[in-house]
Design a protein around this motif. Structure first.
Motif, mmCIF file in Angstrom:
data_model
loop_
_atom_site.group_PDB
_atom_site.id
_atom_site.type_symbol
_atom_site.label_atom_id
_atom_site.label_comp_id
_atom_site.label_asym_id
_atom_site.label_seq_id
_atom_site.Cartn_x
_atom_site.Cartn_y
_atom_site.Cartn_z
ATOM 1 N N PHE A 1 2.685 -6.495 13.588
ATOM 2 C CA PHE A 1 1.688 -6.213 12.816
ATOM 3 C C PHE A 1 1.598 -7.543 11.837
ATOM 4 C CE2 PHE A 1 2.663 -1.962 14.173
ATOM 5 C CZ PHE A 1 1.506 -1.557 14.397
ATOM 6 N N ILE A 2 1.445 -8.547 12.299
ATOM 7 C CA ILE A 2 1.294 -9.917 11.747
ATOM 8 C C ILE A 2 -0.105 -10.128 11.260
ATOM 9 C CG2 ILE A 2 1.355 -12.333 11.708
ATOM 10 C CD1 ILE A 2 3.111 -12.095 14.229
ATOM 11 N N ASP A 3 -0.190 -10.005 9.947
ATOM 12 C CA ASP A 3 -1.586 -9.872 9.142
ATOM 13 C C ASP A 3 -1.870 -11.144 8.533
ATOM 14 O OD1 ASP A 3 -3.810 -9.469 7.872
ATOM 15 O OD2 ASP A 3 -3.255 -7.654 6.858
ATOM 16 N N GLU A 4 -2.670 -11.943 9.343
ATOM 17 C CA GLU A 4 -2.804 -13.366 8.809
ATOM 18 C C GLU A 4 -3.608 -13.273 7.268
ATOM 19 O OE1 GLU A 4 -1.439 -15.824 10.164
ATOM 20 O OE2 GLU A 4 -1.360 -15.155 11.952
ATOM 21 N N TYR B 1 12.971 -6.265 8.837
ATOM 22 C CA TYR B 1 12.558 -6.390 7.357
ATOM 23 C C TYR B 1 11.024 -6.042 7.274
ATOM 24 C CZ TYR B 1 16.934 -8.791 6.185
ATOM 25 O OH TYR B 1 18.010 -9.034 5.815
ATOM 26 N N GLY B 2 10.784 -5.090 6.204
ATOM 27 C CA GLY B 2 9.329 -5.038 6.042
ATOM 28 C C GLY B 2 8.864 -5.674 4.787
ATOM 29 N N LEU B 3 8.029 -5.081 4.374
ATOM 30 C CA LEU B 3 6.910 -5.624 3.226
ATOM 31 C C LEU B 3 8.015 -5.767 2.122
ATOM 32 C CD1 LEU B 3 3.847 -3.597 3.480
ATOM 33 C CD2 LEU B 3 4.236 -5.999 4.121
ATOM 34 N N GLU B 4 7.746 -6.706 1.188
ATOM 35 C CA GLU B 4 8.381 -6.865 -0.142
ATOM 36 C C GLU B 4 10.134 -6.930 0.130
ATOM 37 O OE1 GLU B 4 6.683 -3.983 -2.608
ATOM 38 O OE2 GLU B 4 4.713 -4.752 -2.529
ATOM 39 N N SER B 5 10.637 -7.240 1.082
ATOM 40 C CA SER B 5 12.224 -7.434 1.308
ATOM 41 C C SER B 5 12.618 -6.113 1.481
ATOM 42 C CB SER B 5 12.942 -8.151 0.529
ATOM 43 O OG SER B 5 12.305 -9.595 0.242
ATOM 44 N N SER B 6 12.221 -4.965 1.928
ATOM 45 C CA SER B 6 12.559 -3.724 2.540
ATOM 46 C C SER B 6 13.372 -3.801 3.758
ATOM 47 C CB SER B 6 11.634 -2.660 2.344
ATOM 48 O OG SER B 6 10.441 -2.824 3.042
ATOM 49 N N VAL B 7 14.434 -3.122 4.012
ATOM 50 C CA VAL B 7 15.067 -3.426 5.080
ATOM 51 C C VAL B 7 15.366 -1.859 5.778
ATOM 52 C CG1 VAL B 7 17.217 -4.254 5.978
ATOM 53 C CG2 VAL B 7 16.415 -4.936 3.703
ATOM 54 N N PHE C 1 5.663 4.082 14.064
ATOM 55 C CA PHE C 1 5.334 3.060 13.457
ATOM 56 C C PHE C 1 4.135 2.373 14.056
ATOM 57 C CE2 PHE C 1 6.014 -1.590 12.072
ATOM 58 C CZ PHE C 1 5.681 -1.282 10.700
ATOM 59 N N ILE C 2 3.946 2.279 15.379
ATOM 60 C CA ILE C 2 2.660 1.820 16.120
ATOM 61 C C ILE C 2 1.884 2.861 16.064
ATOM 62 C CG2 ILE C 2 1.967 1.061 18.568
ATOM 63 C CD1 ILE C 2 4.833 -0.159 18.792
ATOM 64 N N ILE C 3 1.887 3.825 16.175
ATOM 65 C CA ILE C 3 0.746 4.898 16.146
ATOM 66 C C ILE C 3 0.332 5.078 14.585
ATOM 67 C CG2 ILE C 3 0.334 7.466 15.753
ATOM 68 C CD1 ILE C 3 2.453 7.768 18.104
ATOM 69 N N SER C 4 0.985 4.799 13.697
ATOM 70 C CA SER C 4 0.527 4.733 12.015
ATOM 71 C C SER C 4 -0.173 3.213 11.880
ATOM 72 C CB SER C 4 1.758 5.211 11.330
ATOM 73 O OG SER C 4 2.509 4.179 11.130
ATOM 74 N N GLN C 5 0.172 2.398 13.051
ATOM 75 C CA GLN C 5 -0.676 0.863 12.544
ATOM 76 C C GLN C 5 0.181 -0.039 11.725
ATOM 77 O OE1 GLN C 5 -4.829 0.820 13.931
ATOM 78 N NE2 GLN C 5 -4.911 2.961 13.150
ATOM 79 N N GLY C 6 1.281 0.299 11.313
ATOM 80 C CA GLY C 6 2.143 -0.600 10.590
ATOM 81 C C GLY C 6 2.453 -0.206 9.495
#
Length: 196
Positions: free
Chosen positions: A84-87, A119-125, A169-174
């Protein structure tokens, strides 16, 4: 009879999930997704080459542990990935390679048996606790979510393994679906500052 249930016995949930995603990406570099609050964007996915069997054996021997069966299967397919790389927003979800897991485990001083794997958003792990897993079963519940600045004692148990996490995660679209509270309708509107 539901054909979907029969197909899981022939292939792992992990293989089915990744195969379906890759079919959607087969003839284009990105896909359009819709996330919370009407956010629509194009996202890309990058999958690393497979890990080699000896790399996983070395990791297990060095750390005196067994990797969970489903997670090991993922590493043998892709030794890490960016999902889910969002440019537009600069966001992505990064699944670590086996060498990155080892480096982060040592540099961040995780307790014995605890390893960062994404790693997810805002450095969550996304972390795994390998202290009480059965390496021969897929049904281990070893994943935890660690918010930035939290200690491992406050990590949120996700009650699932990697292949279930990845499918959802894929079903919920990231989006971080594990943080979705079970609101009644009236509470949902209030919590999201929406008009009732």
């Amino acid at each position: 009879m539901d054909d979907r249930k029969g197909s899981i016995t022939m292939s792992s949930l992990l293989q089915l999930t990744l195969s379906a995603l890759k079919k959607r990406l087969a003839d284009r570099p990105s896909i359009q997704i819709q996330q919370e609050s009407g956010y629509v964007t194009e996202v890309r996915f990058l999958f690393n080459a497979p890990a080699l069997e000896w790399e996983l054996v070395k990791f297990e021997e060095t750390n005196q542990l067994f990797l969970p069966k489903d997670y090991k299967e993922f590493l043998l397919m892709h030794n890490g990935a960016k999902l889910f790389i969002d440019e537009k927003s600069g966001a992505s979800f990064e699944v670590l390679s086996i060498s990155e897991i080892q480096e982060d485990h040592q540099s961040l001083d995780y307790p014995e048996g605890w390893y960062p794997i994404a790693y997810g958003l805002e450095s969550s792990v996304l972390v795994m606790n390998l202290n009480e897993i059965n390496p021969h079963k897929r049904s281990n519940e070893y994943l935890f979510w660690l918010e930035p600045g939290e200690s491992i004692e406050h990590a949120t148990p996700l009650s699932m393994n990697f292949e279930i996490f990845l499918e959802r995660f894929i079903i919920s679209q990231g989006v971080e679906y594990w943080n979705w509270p079970a609101y009644k309708a009236r509470h949902f509107y209030k919590a999201n500052d929406l008009e009732d």
